[in-house]
Enzyme design. Structure first.
Site, PDB file in Angstrom:
ATOM      1  N   ASP A 479       0.825  -1.201   0.000  1.00 43.42           N
ATOM      2  CA  ASP A 479       0.000   0.000   0.000  1.00 43.42           C
ATOM      3  C   ASP A 479       0.867   1.262   0.000  1.00 43.42           C
ATOM      4  OD1 ASP A 479      -2.322   1.476  -0.008  1.00 43.42           O
ATOM      5  OD2 ASP A 479      -3.179   0.505   1.750  1.00 43.42           O
ATOM      6  N   ASP A 549     -10.625   1.687  -3.288  1.00 40.07           N
ATOM      7  CA  ASP A 549     -11.135   1.412  -1.951  1.00 40.07           C
ATOM      8  C   ASP A 549     -12.659   1.361  -1.935  1.00 40.07           C
ATOM      9  OD1 ASP A 549      -8.689   1.173  -0.732  1.00 40.07           O
ATOM     10  OD2 ASP A 549      -8.606   3.237  -0.017  1.00 40.07           O
TER      11      ASP A 549
END
Length: 726
Positions: A479, A549
């Site tokens: 990430d 997301d």
């Protein structure tokens, strides 16, 4: 053979199966662009060059001829100081402060197979590809600046890649302020730009802009390729559709700042550029030093947008990522993020894995919160040490228990970042990017580590391999949760601070190269606040990227469709989440969440233990169906189907045209809805196909189409599986 040289006529012609690209050395030594479009005979197209008077435009250097201004002629690599006032491919500052590089042809060289770059990822040729490369060298004789243009022709895939190296052969240093990997001049045309804008949770939204007089410029200054724009884009004739008309696709093998432009010049010419972001870029090049620009890729289609996408898909799937997951099936995973966020223990993860096993999942991913003092997103980044107190056991024990259930084990990491509230920052504050004598700009309460420093990369590498080697690790979610703003490194001199943005990306690639080589069987998935770094550079090391997301299936329709113009389904991370959705509160049927997630690297982002028995049965069947169809989904040709505005539909067809999967989602329902007929694509016209006990002729499905049932309820969806009978 894909590259043809006519030395007498000073012509360079690149031929793919369905396209032709031609350049010519002009009378004064400039490299001019003649043509890029549908495949034609290998003949001299220099008659297309404008030879009239260039009214009130600068003459070429050293001439008094009113014709031949470089502000008018189509060029292969336009540079500063030559009288071309359009967007340039190259801007260099010489030691005397002048900005000029009068580049003239010096030499050419055939290269065996596909060229390579030393410091940047590139596409590669496989044994099944017919690929040729050529290097064309241009030089400014006064400064000694030498520009080497590289072209590779993937003949069967209808792809041309391009790269640029600059060498300073002079005695004085120079500074590169702008370097584009692609410049394409098209003499005429009525073009539209299809680009992909967005934001967090709504990435890669398609938008059409007319290319008219004046410049369209877009890109990223966020330190990553970004969710607000993507480096991939398409230009198209105004009447082009999915399956008809001419269009050109472009993309950049790069993960940092970029700039792209499209403009129509005074006489109707169109110029396209794509390359490194140039808002503050400045690279000092000393004598005999070489600078490499990122590779760019381009393709042409006269069969509409779908063919551009399919050309890109085939190349990315087969010629970019080098790990073990090329052409290999991927595990169905369960990620605990939306199930638990930071509130979990090892016992909870084991319980989640037990339930996930019941629905057929192959892999459990432990997301953020397993290390240091990390119980929220305000602290501990950089402290990559297992929090055994929180887990209630060593990481090795947790992974063994997960493996004992028959599941693989994976973890989340964010190694490029550092929190102010961390042991690492307290020990090495000089390792964070920040301006001197000023408080840093925080994003998500975190700073960015200076990956341009070798000692920082070495430290991260050592921490990560200590963790990776301690468990049977088979998946890593990588990430990166903030843009980069404080562009200052205390490891660089003031004159070199303009190099930092690019040096950061070089450092990232160096770290990724070492890790992926050491762990070739680990599946790395990219993530950057969702899809903020969805680009070819990351896909060279990570075969899939978390698309967004936002897990709402209706929002995901536009996100995943926009992504599909440039990237194959096999690269898109897509999961089934809970309803109401955590991002927008929308309620959707379980089967619609499943059907949308199946167009990607399928997984679950929810607490399986809280599913009803009916939902668990549906999930188990969905997992089994996905595994059955995964090869088709990953390897087949992708089509965006034209429907009424209240439906979104897409189709995947196997390369041998024996199988096809069609997915339809209703996004808006009305009373007494009209019938909707969708025409399919890519089938064998003479074959007979079967679906749910009914048979259809291929030509009927593609020309007459198929009638869909009238939809009812909230956001219904359906899938149609077709199998060829003969």
């Amino acid at each position: 053979m894909g590259i043809f040289i006519d030395e007498a006529k000073k012509l360079f012609t690149l031929q793919t199966n369905k396209s032709t690209y031609q350049m010519k050395i002009g009378k004064l030594g400039n490299l001019l662009h003649l043509y890029y479009g549908a495949k034609i005979a290998n003949e001299d197209l220099s008659y297309l060059l404008f030879d009239g008077e260039s009214h009130f435009a600068p003459y070429p250097h050293g001439t008094t001829n009113r014709t031949g201004s470089l502000d008018i002629l189509p060029q292969e690599f336009p540079s500063c100081g030559t009288g071309d006032f359009r967007s340039l491919g190259f801007d260099v500052e010489n030691s005397d402060g002048t900005h000029i590089a009068d580049l003239k042809f010096k030499s050419y060289e055939f290269l065996k197979g596909k060229y390579k770059l030393e410091s940047l990822p590139t596409f590669y040729a496989t044994s099944d590809d017919t690929v040729e490369s050529i290097k064309i060298t241009l030089i400014d004789e006064i400064s000694g600046v030498e520009v080497r243009l590289y072209y590779a022709v993937f003949e069967e895939k209808d792809i041309i890649t391009r790269a640029v190296r600059v060498k300073n052969t002079g005695k004085e240093k120079v500074t590169i302020n702008k370097l584009q990997s692609v410049v394409l001049d098209i003499p005429q045309g009525d073009f539209e730009l299809l680009h992909f804008h967005g934001r967090w949770a709504m990435e890669r939204q398609k938008e059409f802009l007319s290319i008219r007089h004046g410049m369209i410029s877009f890109g990223s200054n966020y330190g990553v390729s970004g969710n607000r724009q993507n480096p991939g884009f398409i230009i198209m004739n105004s009447k082009t559709t999915e399956n008809h008309g001419e269009c050109y696709g472009f993309n950049l093998v790069y993960s940092g700042n970029f700039t792209a432009t499209a403009e129509q010049a005074s006489l109707g010419q169109t110029r396209i550029t794509l390359g490194l972001g140039d808002s503050s870029f400045a690279w000092v090049l000393k004598q005999n030093e070489i600078f490499e620009a990122p590779e760019a890729v381009m393709t042409f289609s006269n069969q509409g947008l779908t063919k551009v996408s399919q050309n890109f898909h085939d190349l990315i799937r087969e010629n970019l990522y080098k790990g073990e997951y090329v052409g290999k099936s991927r595990p169905v995973l369960i990620n605990n993020w939306e199930a638990t966020y930071f509130d979990f223990t090892g016992k909870k993860l084991i319980s989640l894995a037990e339930s996930a096993k019941e629905i057929g999942a192959d892999l459990l991913v432990m997301d953020d919160g397993w290390f240091g003092n990390r119980n929220d997103d305000n602290r501990a980044l950089g402290d990559w040490f297992v929090n055994e107190k929180k887990l209630g056991m060593p990481l090795s024990e947790l992974s063994m228990k997960i493996n004992g259930l028959g599941l693989k084990f994976g973890i989340w990491i964010e190694p490029e970042m550092i929190s102010e509230d961390s042991d690492l920052y307290r020990s090495h504050p000089e390792w964070a990017l920040k301006f001197p004598k000023r408080k840093p700009l925080l994003g998500r309460n975190q700073l960015v580590l200076d990956l341009s420093k070798k000692e920082v990369r070495d430290y991260i590498f050592k921490l990560l391999i200590d963790i990776f080697d301690s468990v049977n690790l088979e998946y890593v979610k990588w990430d990166m949760n903030r843009p980069i703003s404080d562009w200052y490194s205390n490891g660089l001199a003031s004159v070199n601070q303009g190099e930092l943005q690019h040096r950061y990306i070089l450092g990232l690639y160096d770290l990724m190269e070492k890790l992926t080589k050491r762990y070739p069987s680990v599946l790395f998935e990219g993530c950057a606040s969702g899809g903020a770094r969805f680009d070819l550079g990351m896909l060279a090391f990570q075969p899939q990227i978390w698309s967004s997301d936002n897990t709402d299936p209706i929002n995901r329709l536009n996100i995943q469709q926009g992504t599909s113009y440039l990237y194959p389904i096999s690269t898109m991370g897509s999961h089934v989440s809970i309803s109401p959705n955590h991002q927008n509160g929308r309620t959707t049927p379980f089967d619609t969440r499943i059907n949308v997630a199946m167009s990607g690297t399928f997984g679950y982002e929810l607490d399986v233990e809280k599913l009803s028995d009916t939902e668990k049965k549906l999930a188990k069947r969905a997992t089994e169906k996905y595994k059955k169809y995964q090869n088709l989904i990953f390897e087949g040709d992708y089509y965006r189907l034209e429907t009424l505005s209240n439906l979104t539909a897409w189709q995947i067809v196997s390369k041998n045209r024996k199988k096809s999967l069609v997915t339809i989602v209703a996004t808006e329902l009305v009373g007494n809805p009209p019938f909707n007929y969708i025409r399919l694509h890519g089938l064998d016209a003479d074959a007979t196909y079967e679906s749910n006990g009914k048979t259809y002729k291929g030509d009927s499905l593609m020309n007459a189409g198929i009638r869909l049932a009238q939809s009812q309820g909230d956001y219904p969806s359906e899938q149609i599986y077709l199998k060829r009978l003969n």
